[in-house]
Design a protein around this motif. Structure first.
Motif, PDB file in Angstrom:
ATOM      1  N   GLY A 184       0.680  -1.185   0.083  1.00 33.47           N
ATOM      2  CA  GLY A 184       0.038   0.143  -0.143  1.00 33.47           C
ATOM      3  C   GLY A 184       0.761   1.278   0.140  1.00 33.47           C
ATOM      4  N   ARG A 185       2.333   1.204  -0.061  1.00 36.35           N
ATOM      5  CA  ARG A 185       3.083   2.293  -0.248  1.00 36.35           C
ATOM      6  C   ARG A 185       3.012   2.975  -1.435  1.00 36.35           C
ATOM      7  N   LEU A 186       3.033   4.294  -1.614  1.00 33.38           N
ATOM      8  CA  LEU A 186       2.832   5.161  -2.885  1.00 33.38           C
ATOM      9  C   LEU A 186       4.033   4.730  -3.650  1.00 33.38           C
ATOM     10  N   ARG A 187       4.089   4.849  -5.037  1.00 36.18           N
ATOM     11  CA  ARG A 187       5.099   4.561  -5.925  1.00 36.18           C
ATOM     12  C   ARG A 187       4.932   5.669  -6.995  1.00 36.18           C
ATOM     13  N   LEU A 188       6.084   6.346  -7.357  1.00 38.80           N
ATOM     14  CA  LEU A 188       6.080   7.534  -8.234  1.00 38.80           C
ATOM     15  C   LEU A 188       6.630   7.118  -9.478  1.00 38.80           C
ATOM     16  N   PHE A 189       5.802   7.650 -10.670  1.00 36.92           N
ATOM     17  CA  PHE A 189       6.014   7.341 -12.021  1.00 36.92           C
ATOM     18  C   PHE A 189       6.311   8.709 -12.646  1.00 36.92           C
ATOM     19  N   LEU A 190       7.461   8.902 -13.346  1.00 38.75           N
ATOM     20  CA  LEU A 190       7.698  10.364 -13.919  1.00 38.75           C
ATOM     21  C   LEU A 190       7.313  10.060 -15.515  1.00 38.75           C
ATOM     22  N   HIS A 191       6.378  11.010 -16.042  1.00 31.11           N
ATOM     23  CA  HIS A 191       6.245  10.915 -17.715  1.00 31.11           C
ATOM     24  C   HIS A 191       7.138  11.858 -18.063  1.00 31.11           C
ATOM     25  N   THR A 192       8.068  11.619 -18.924  1.00 27.73           N
ATOM     26  CA  THR A 192       9.187  12.420 -19.666  1.00 27.73           C
ATOM     27  C   THR A 192       8.867  12.436 -21.251  1.00 27.73           C
ATOM     28  N   THR A 193       9.710  13.340 -21.762  1.00 27.89           N
ATOM     29  CA  THR A 193       9.323  13.542 -23.170  1.00 27.89           C
ATOM     30  C   THR A 193       9.945  12.116 -24.066  1.00 27.89           C
ATOM     31  N   ASN A 194      10.336  11.107 -23.598  1.00 30.66           N
ATOM     32  CA  ASN A 194      10.910  10.065 -24.213  1.00 30.66           C
ATOM     33  C   ASN A 194      10.081   8.813 -23.741  1.00 30.66           C
ATOM     34  N   GLY A 195       9.970   8.787 -22.367  1.00 32.27           N
ATOM     35  CA  GLY A 195       9.294   7.585 -21.679  1.00 32.27           C
ATOM     36  C   GLY A 195       8.668   7.650 -20.388  1.00 32.27           C
ATOM     37  N   ILE A 196       8.558   6.549 -19.740  1.00 31.01           N
ATOM     38  CA  ILE A 196       8.180   6.782 -18.508  1.00 31.01           C
ATOM     39  C   ILE A 196       9.001   5.999 -17.435  1.00 31.01           C
ATOM     40  N   ILE A 197       9.187   6.721 -16.523  1.00 27.36           N
ATOM     41  CA  ILE A 197      10.280   6.190 -15.314  1.00 27.36           C
ATOM     42  C   ILE A 197       9.557   5.991 -14.003  1.00 27.36           C
ATOM     43  N   ASP A 198      10.011   4.756 -13.752  1.00 28.97           N
ATOM     44  CA  ASP A 198       9.562   4.176 -12.311  1.00 28.97           C
ATOM     45  C   ASP A 198      10.691   4.765 -11.299  1.00 28.97           C
ATOM     46  N   TRP A 199      10.162   5.781 -10.510  1.00 29.00           N
ATOM     47  CA  TRP A 199      11.161   6.427  -9.428  1.00 29.00           C
ATOM     48  C   TRP A 199      11.082   5.550  -8.367  1.00 29.00           C
ATOM     49  N   GLY A 200       9.581   4.852  -7.894  1.00 30.59           N
ATOM     50  CA  GLY A 200       9.647   4.213  -6.655  1.00 30.59           C
ATOM     51  C   GLY A 200       9.170   4.913  -5.489  1.00 30.59           C
ATOM     52  N   LEU A 201       9.631   4.454  -4.400  1.00 29.98           N
ATOM     53  CA  LEU A 201       9.253   5.405  -3.285  1.00 29.98           C
ATOM     54  C   LEU A 201       9.481   6.574  -3.158  1.00 29.98           C
ATOM     55  N   PRO A 202       8.805   7.691  -2.437  1.00 25.27           N
ATOM     56  CA  PRO A 202       9.097   8.804  -2.538  1.00 25.27           C
ATOM     57  C   PRO A 202      10.382   9.294  -1.863  1.00 25.27           C
ATOM     58  N   PRO A 203      11.160  10.398  -2.112  1.00 27.01           N
ATOM     59  CA  PRO A 203      12.075  10.918  -1.624  1.00 27.01           C
ATOM     60  C   PRO A 203      12.206  10.789   0.114  1.00 27.01           C
ATOM     61  N   GLY A 204      13.299  10.026   0.520  1.00 27.32           N
ATOM     62  CA  GLY A 204      13.411  10.059   1.887  1.00 27.32           C
ATOM     63  C   GLY A 204      12.622   8.713   2.632  1.00 27.32           C
ATOM     64  N   GLN A 205      11.944   8.165   1.623  1.00 25.47           N
ATOM     65  CA  GLN A 205      11.253   6.724   2.212  1.00 25.47           C
ATOM     66  C   GLN A 205      11.906   5.596   1.673  1.00 25.47           C
ATOM     67  N   GLU A 206      12.980   5.692   1.161  1.00 28.96           N
ATOM     68  CA  GLU A 206      13.758   4.376   0.583  1.00 28.96           C
ATOM     69  C   GLU A 206      13.930   3.238   1.599  1.00 28.96           C
ATOM     70  N   ASN A 207      14.615   3.573   3.015  1.00 29.31           N
ATOM     71  CA  ASN A 207      14.534   2.623   3.996  1.00 29.31           C
ATOM     72  C   ASN A 207      15.372   1.446   3.556  1.00 29.31           C
ATOM     73  N   ALA A 208      16.546   1.599   2.799  1.00 28.14           N
ATOM     74  CA  ALA A 208      17.351   0.714   2.481  1.00 28.14           C
ATOM     75  C   ALA A 208      16.659  -0.402   1.519  1.00 28.14           C
ATOM     76  N   ILE A 209      15.558  -0.130   1.250  1.00 26.38           N
ATOM     77  CA  ILE A 209      14.956  -1.191   0.011  1.00 26.38           C
ATOM     78  C   ILE A 209      15.530  -0.667  -1.163  1.00 26.38           C
ATOM     79  N   GLU A 210      15.479   0.560  -1.417  1.00 24.25           N
ATOM     80  CA  GLU A 210      15.788   1.399  -2.872  1.00 24.25           C
ATOM     81  C   GLU A 210      16.992   1.885  -2.967  1.00 24.25           C
ATOM     82  N   PRO A 211      17.593   2.185  -3.862  1.00 26.13           N
ATOM     83  CA  PRO A 211      18.734   3.368  -4.010  1.00 26.13           C
ATOM     84  C   PRO A 211      18.331   4.481  -3.198  1.00 26.13           C
ATOM     85  N   ASP A 212      19.119   5.344  -2.723  1.00 24.09           N
ATOM     86  CA  ASP A 212      18.831   6.706  -1.996  1.00 24.09           C
ATOM     87  C   ASP A 212      18.455   7.809  -3.251  1.00 24.09           C
TER      88      ASP A 212
END
Length: 299
Positions: A234-262
Motif C-alpha cells: 500500500g505504499r505510494l510509488r511515483l512514476f515520471l512521464h518524460t518526453t521519451n518514456g515513463i520512469i519508475d522512480w519508486g518510493l518517495p524521496p526519504g522513504q527508501e529505507n534501504a529497500i531502494e537506492p537513495d
C-alpha cells in the motif's frame, strides 16, 4: 475702701513687638519673576489651544479638499515577480483599492488593506502598504509562485511549492500553455477554497520530488508525476512521464529505507535517462531506477 480703689493707678497696655507690625519691604525682582512665570504659563495654554484648533482646521481642510478615490491604477505592486500575469496583478490591486479610504489622513484604512491582502491566496506575506502625497498606494509583499498543476475531477489547479492551492480552475487545453509539471492520480479533492494546502500526501510527495530536479537542465523534459500507483504493502510509488518514456522512480524521496537506492543515486540515473546518455524509447516504455539495475527496461 472706695477711695483706695478709685485712686489705684491702672497699668499701661503692653505694646506688640515692632517686628510683628512691620510690613515686609516690596521686592520688584521677585514680582517680575512671578509675572514671567504666569506669562509663560498663559502662552503655553494659548499655544496648545491654538494648535488644537489649527490641527482640526488642517485635517478638515485636507479631508474636504484633497480626498481622492483610490482606483486599481493607483495601486503599485513594488515586488511583483516577473511570472505574475497582468490579470493576477489586477486582482491583488483590486483587493487593496477597495479597502483604502479616499481620506489621505486615514491611516487605519491602510492597515485594513494589509489585513485583507493577507487573505488573498496569491499573497504569502504583506511587508508594508504606504500612501504617497500624490495619492498613489505602494504595496510591498511576498507572493505565492505556482510550481505545478494538479489534475482533479473538476479540472486543473495550480499549487505553489508548499502545496497551497491557488485561484483558478483550468481546462485540459490550457495545461501546455501553463508550462508546469502535472501531478496526476491524486485521490484527495482540492481544498474548499484557494489559499489552503491540498489535503493528503499525494501532492506533497510529488512536490518533494520536483524540488530535487527543479534546477536541473532537463527539468522541462519531465511533464508529469503519476501518484496513482501503490505497491503490495500500500505504499505510494511515483512514476515520471518524460518526453521519451515513463520512469519508475519508486518510493518517495526519504522513504527508501534501504529497500531502494537513495534519492541521489536515483537522481543520477534520472539525469542519464532524460539527458539521453541512456537510450530511451518513445511511447509507453517504462524504465526502472528504483531497483538494483538503474534504468532497467520494464516494458
Amino acid at each position: 475702701m472706695g477711695w483706695f480703689l478709685s485712686n489705684k493707678k491702672k497699668k499701661p497696655k503692653s505694646r506688640r513687638k515692632a517686628s510683628l507690625t512691620e510690613q515686609k519691604a516690596w521686592d520688584p525682582q521677585r514680582t517680575l519673576a512671578g509675572l514671567k512665570v504666569l506669562g509663560g504659563f498663559a502662552l503655553a495654554i494659548t499655544l496648545v489651544i491654538g494648535w488644537r484648533y489649527g490641527e482640526r482646521y488642517l485635517l478638515n481642510y485636507t479631508k474636504d479638499k484633497h480626498q481622492v478615490p483610490v482606483t486599481v491604477e493607483m495601486v503599485e505592486l513594488l515586488d511583483a515577480p516577473a511570472w505574475m500575469s497582468e490579470g493576477i496583478r489586477d486582482q491583488v490591486r483590486q483587493t487593496v483599492s477597495t479597502q483604502v479610504n479616499p481620506d489621505p489622513m486615514d491611516g487605519s484604512s491602510l492597515r485594513e488593506a494589509a489585513k485583507a491582502l493577507k487573505e488573498d491566496p496569491w499573497v504569502h506575506d504583506v511587508i508594508q502598504i504606504t500612501r504617497r502625497n500624490d495619492g498613489r498606494v505602494l504595496v510591498s509583499a511576498q507572493y505565492r509562485q505556482p510550481v505545478a498543476i494538479v489534475e482533479s475531477s473538476d479540472g486543473y489547479h495550480l499549487v505553489d511549492a508548499e502545496g497551497v492551492c491557488l485561484p483558478g480552475v483550468y481546462q485540459g487545453y490550457e495545461v501546455n500553455r501553463l508550462g508546469f509539471m502535472m501531478i496526476q492520480g491524486v485521490t484527495s479533492p482540492p481544498p474548499a477554497s484557494a489559499g489552503k494546502i491540498w489535503p493528503g500526501e499525494d501532492v506533497q510527495v510529488s512536490l518533494s520530488l520536483l524540488r530535487l530536479f527543479s534546477e536541473e537542465p532537463y527539468a522541462s523534459n519531465i511533464k508529469a508525476c503519476d501518484v496513482s500507483q501503490r505497491d503490495e504493502r500500500g505504499r505510494l510509488r511515483l512514476f515520471l512521464h518524460t518526453t521519451n518514456g515513463i520512469i519508475d522512480w519508486g518510493l518517495p524521496p526519504g522513504q527508501e529505507n534501504a529497500i531502494e537506492p537513495d534519492a541521489k543515486t536515483k537522481l543520477d540515473s534520472l539525469r542519464d535517462l532524460v539527458e539521453g546518455r541512456t537510450a530511451l524509447s518513445n511511447g509507453g516504455t517504462i524504465y526502472d531506477i528504483s531497483g538494483p539495475v538503474p534504468g532497467e527496461r520494464l516494458q
